[in-house]
Design an enzyme around this catalytic site. Structure first.
Site, PDB file in Angstrom:
ATOM      1  N   ARG A  15     -11.842  11.561 -50.250  1.00 54.32           N
ATOM      2  CA  ARG A  15     -11.351  10.356 -49.581  1.00 54.32           C
ATOM      3  C   ARG A  15      -9.840  10.215 -49.796  1.00 54.32           C
ATOM      4  O   ARG A  15      -9.249  10.910 -50.625  1.00 54.32           O
ATOM      5  CB  ARG A  15     -12.086   9.126 -50.120  1.00 54.32           C
ATOM      6  CG  ARG A  15     -13.531   9.023 -49.685  1.00 54.32           C
ATOM      7  CD  ARG A  15     -14.260   7.870 -50.357  1.00 54.32           C
ATOM      8  NE  ARG A  15     -14.537   8.134 -51.767  1.00 54.32           N
ATOM      9  CZ  ARG A  15     -15.144   7.278 -52.580  1.00 54.32           C
ATOM     10  NH1 ARG A  15     -15.522   6.089 -52.125  1.00 54.32           N
ATOM     11  NH2 ARG A  15     -15.378   7.599 -53.850  1.00 54.32           N
ATOM     12  N   LYS A  75     -10.231   6.436 -56.015  1.00 51.51           N
ATOM     13  CA  LYS A  75     -10.918   6.478 -57.311  1.00 51.51           C
ATOM     14  C   LYS A  75      -9.972   6.136 -58.448  1.00 51.51           C
ATOM     15  O   LYS A  75      -8.751   6.179 -58.322  1.00 51.51           O
ATOM     16  CB  LYS A  75     -11.533   7.865 -57.542  1.00 51.51           C
ATOM     17  CG  LYS A  75     -12.739   8.138 -56.664  1.00 51.51           C
ATOM     18  CD  LYS A  75     -13.810   7.069 -56.771  1.00 51.51           C
ATOM     19  CE  LYS A  75     -14.460   7.015 -58.150  1.00 51.51           C
ATOM     20  NZ  LYS A  75     -15.454   5.896 -58.246  1.00 51.51           N
ATOM     21  N   TYR A  94     -10.172   1.572 -56.899  1.00 54.18           N
ATOM     22  CA  TYR A  94     -11.358   1.299 -57.723  1.00 54.18           C
ATOM     23  C   TYR A  94     -11.037   1.686 -59.159  1.00 54.18           C
ATOM     24  O   TYR A  94     -10.426   2.735 -59.407  1.00 54.18           O
ATOM     25  CB  TYR A  94     -12.553   2.122 -57.240  1.00 54.18           C
ATOM     26  CG  TYR A  94     -13.155   1.660 -55.934  1.00 54.18           C
ATOM     27  CD1 TYR A  94     -13.767   0.415 -55.819  1.00 54.18           C
ATOM     28  CD2 TYR A  94     -13.121   2.471 -54.800  1.00 54.18           C
ATOM     29  CE1 TYR A  94     -14.320  -0.014 -54.619  1.00 54.18           C
ATOM     30  CE2 TYR A  94     -13.671   2.051 -53.590  1.00 54.18           C
ATOM     31  CZ  TYR A  94     -14.268   0.805 -53.507  1.00 54.18           C
ATOM     32  OH  TYR A  94     -14.807   0.389 -52.323  1.00 54.18           O
ATOM     33  N   HIS A  96     -13.485   0.412 -62.152  1.00 51.97           N
ATOM     34  CA  HIS A  96     -14.751   0.467 -62.904  1.00 51.97           C
ATOM     35  C   HIS A  96     -14.488   0.642 -64.400  1.00 51.97           C
ATOM     36  O   HIS A  96     -14.942   1.594 -65.035  1.00 51.97           O
ATOM     37  CB  HIS A  96     -15.624   1.616 -62.378  1.00 51.97           C
ATOM     38  CG  HIS A  96     -15.995   1.475 -60.934  1.00 51.97           C
ATOM     39  ND1 HIS A  96     -16.861   0.502 -60.467  1.00 51.97           N
ATOM     40  CD2 HIS A  96     -15.603   2.179 -59.837  1.00 51.97           C
ATOM     41  CE1 HIS A  96     -16.992   0.616 -59.153  1.00 51.97           C
ATOM     42  NE2 HIS A  96     -16.248   1.608 -58.744  1.00 51.97           N
ATOM     43  N   GLU A 118     -13.098  -3.366 -56.816  1.00 52.17           N
ATOM     44  CA  GLU A 118     -14.483  -3.804 -56.999  1.00 52.17           C
ATOM     45  C   GLU A 118     -14.620  -5.219 -57.550  1.00 52.17           C
ATOM     46  O   GLU A 118     -15.736  -5.758 -57.573  1.00 52.17           O
ATOM     47  CB  GLU A 118     -15.262  -2.817 -57.890  1.00 52.17           C
ATOM     48  CG  GLU A 118     -14.910  -2.848 -59.368  1.00 52.17           C
ATOM     49  CD  GLU A 118     -13.743  -1.955 -59.751  1.00 52.17           C
ATOM     50  OE1 GLU A 118     -13.483  -1.804 -60.955  1.00 52.17           O
ATOM     51  OE2 GLU A 118     -13.072  -1.402 -58.836  1.00 52.17           O
ATOM     52  N   ASP A 270     -21.318   4.227 -61.645  1.00 55.12           N
ATOM     53  CA  ASP A 270     -19.905   3.875 -61.798  1.00 55.12           C
ATOM     54  C   ASP A 270     -19.710   2.794 -62.856  1.00 55.12           C
ATOM     55  O   ASP A 270     -18.649   2.715 -63.482  1.00 55.12           O
ATOM     56  CB  ASP A 270     -19.334   3.361 -60.467  1.00 55.12           C
ATOM     57  CG  ASP A 270     -18.787   4.483 -59.596  1.00 55.12           C
ATOM     58  OD1 ASP A 270     -18.462   5.544 -60.145  1.00 55.12           O
ATOM     59  OD2 ASP A 270     -18.692   4.297 -58.377  1.00 55.12           O
TER      60      ASP A 270
END
Length: 374
Positions: A15, A75, A94, A96, A118, A270
């Site tokens: 991505r 990510k 993101y 996490h 998120e 995740d």
């Protein structure tokens, strides 16, 4: 503002943080965008596409991290990327963090302003930047689970939807939120016998209204999960507590009661995973076996379909990227409490309570970082 888009370097992650139309929108608003050469190739986007949109193409990530005022990724930054972050630089991606103390420590040491997709909220309490990837992961879960059930993959050797005269597989989905709902839709479409478990009566009513007699809904208790896990051919974990580590709903002992060759898919990996036996895997080595049960625990599931995922993600993130670029992070966050909820680490401090609680760290309210001029 100078916005930078590096190539993703996580295992099999294709991505990209911005698509050309998003770049064009930023340029239209007077910003500069620097894109690493080849960053979009995995999603079918060429350097020429980005140049036509007004981006500057650069070799390698060095200039992007050294010069960009805001880095937009998909990510969480890997260790070598975290070393490149600098004080005051905005990182929008993101994160996490709850199950990842090493990353948390590095981001605190960097002094960067780290905003996590998120944990950005909406007026309805939803998670608008997590939703598109939750939709993708949910839809992928029955697909990868069905593949793992094949004998050559170590599974029971059964077809998820069965055939006339042979029963369909039993698919149990833990969690009736965005991922769980989309997983149910695909599992039903594939012909499985689907049961969704949730502790929210409203979620169970919504699922029953949406799918009717095509699914069974069960209120979540330890006893109910214990029984359903034992009978499941495919078990999908789709539970989420925003920003926090996922609750361990299925113990190793419960996994041990499952049929040999049954499959579990942990969408919650995740956030640490909702099965006690889970540990993160990669697209290049996606499964492992515990007590005869095949585990699929890929930590970036939507990366399997990078073009779909990238476009879906940009549809959701672009308004926030524009707000941060147009106003600067401090003003953008002070004017939007829902974007402010995305601030996880700022100037060496943890500003997301579930992350602080998960790791036993001091917590500073995000609002204080704005008010005090940090």
């Amino acid at each position: 503002m100078l916005v930078g888009v590096p190539s993703e370097i996580k295992n099999n992650e294709a991505r990209v943080g911005l698509i050309p139309s998003s770049v064009q929108e930023l340029v239209h608003h007077g910003h500069r965008v620097m894109v690493q050469s080849g960053a979009g190739l995995g999603a079918g986007l060429t350097d020429e596409d980005y140049m036509a949109a007004g981006a500057e193409i650069v070799d390698g990530p060095e200039r992007i991290f050294a010069e960009a005022e805001m880095v937009v990724k998909v990510k969480e930054p890997q260790a070598q990327e975290r070393k490149r972050l600098r004080p005051g630089q905005v990182l929008f991606t993101y994160l996490h963090l709850a199950p990842d103390p090493e990353q948390t420590r590095d981001l605190m040491e960097s002094g960067a302003v780290c905003i996590a997709y998120e944990t950005v909220t909406s007026p309805s309490g939803a998670l608008p930047l997590l939703t598109p990837m939750s939709e993708v992961a949910g839809r992928l879960a029955p697909q990868v689970g069905a593949h793992a059930l094949e004998k050559a993959q170590g599974g029971r050797g059964i077809l998820l939807g069965g055939v006339p005269g042979v029963p369909a597989a039993s698919a149990v989905i833990l969690g009736g939120g965005v991922s769980g709902t989309h997983a149910a839709a695909i599992a039903i479409g594939m012909g499985a016998r689907v049961t969704v478990v949730d502790r929210s009566p409203d979620a169970l009513k919504r699922l029953a209204n949406q799918f009717g007699s095509a699914i069974s809904t069960v209120y979540s208790t330890h006893a109910a999960i214990t029984e359903l896990v034992r009978e499941a051919d495919l078990l999908i974990g789709a539970v989420l507590i925003p920003g926090a580590a996922a609750p361990k709903l299925v113990s190793r002992a419960m996994i041990g009661t499952m049929k040999k060759g049954a499959v579990v898919v942990d969408i919650a990996i995740d956030q640490g995973g909702c099965f006690e036996t889970s540990h993160a895997t990669t697209h290049s080595n996606p499964t492992f076996v515990v007590d005869g049960v095949v585990h699929y625990c890929v930590a970036n599931m939507p990366g399997a379909v990078p073009r779909t995922s990238t476009f879906a993600l940009n549809n959701a993130t672009l308004p926030y990227v524009l707000a941060l670029a147009n106003k600067g992070w401090r003003t953008a966050l002070s004017e939007d409490q829902h974007l402010l909820a995305g601030l996880n680490v700022c100037d060496g401090r943890i500003t997301c309570l579930p992350v602080a609680d998960a790791q036993g760290l001091d917590y500073t309210p995000a609002q204080d970082m704005i008010a005090n001029g940090h």
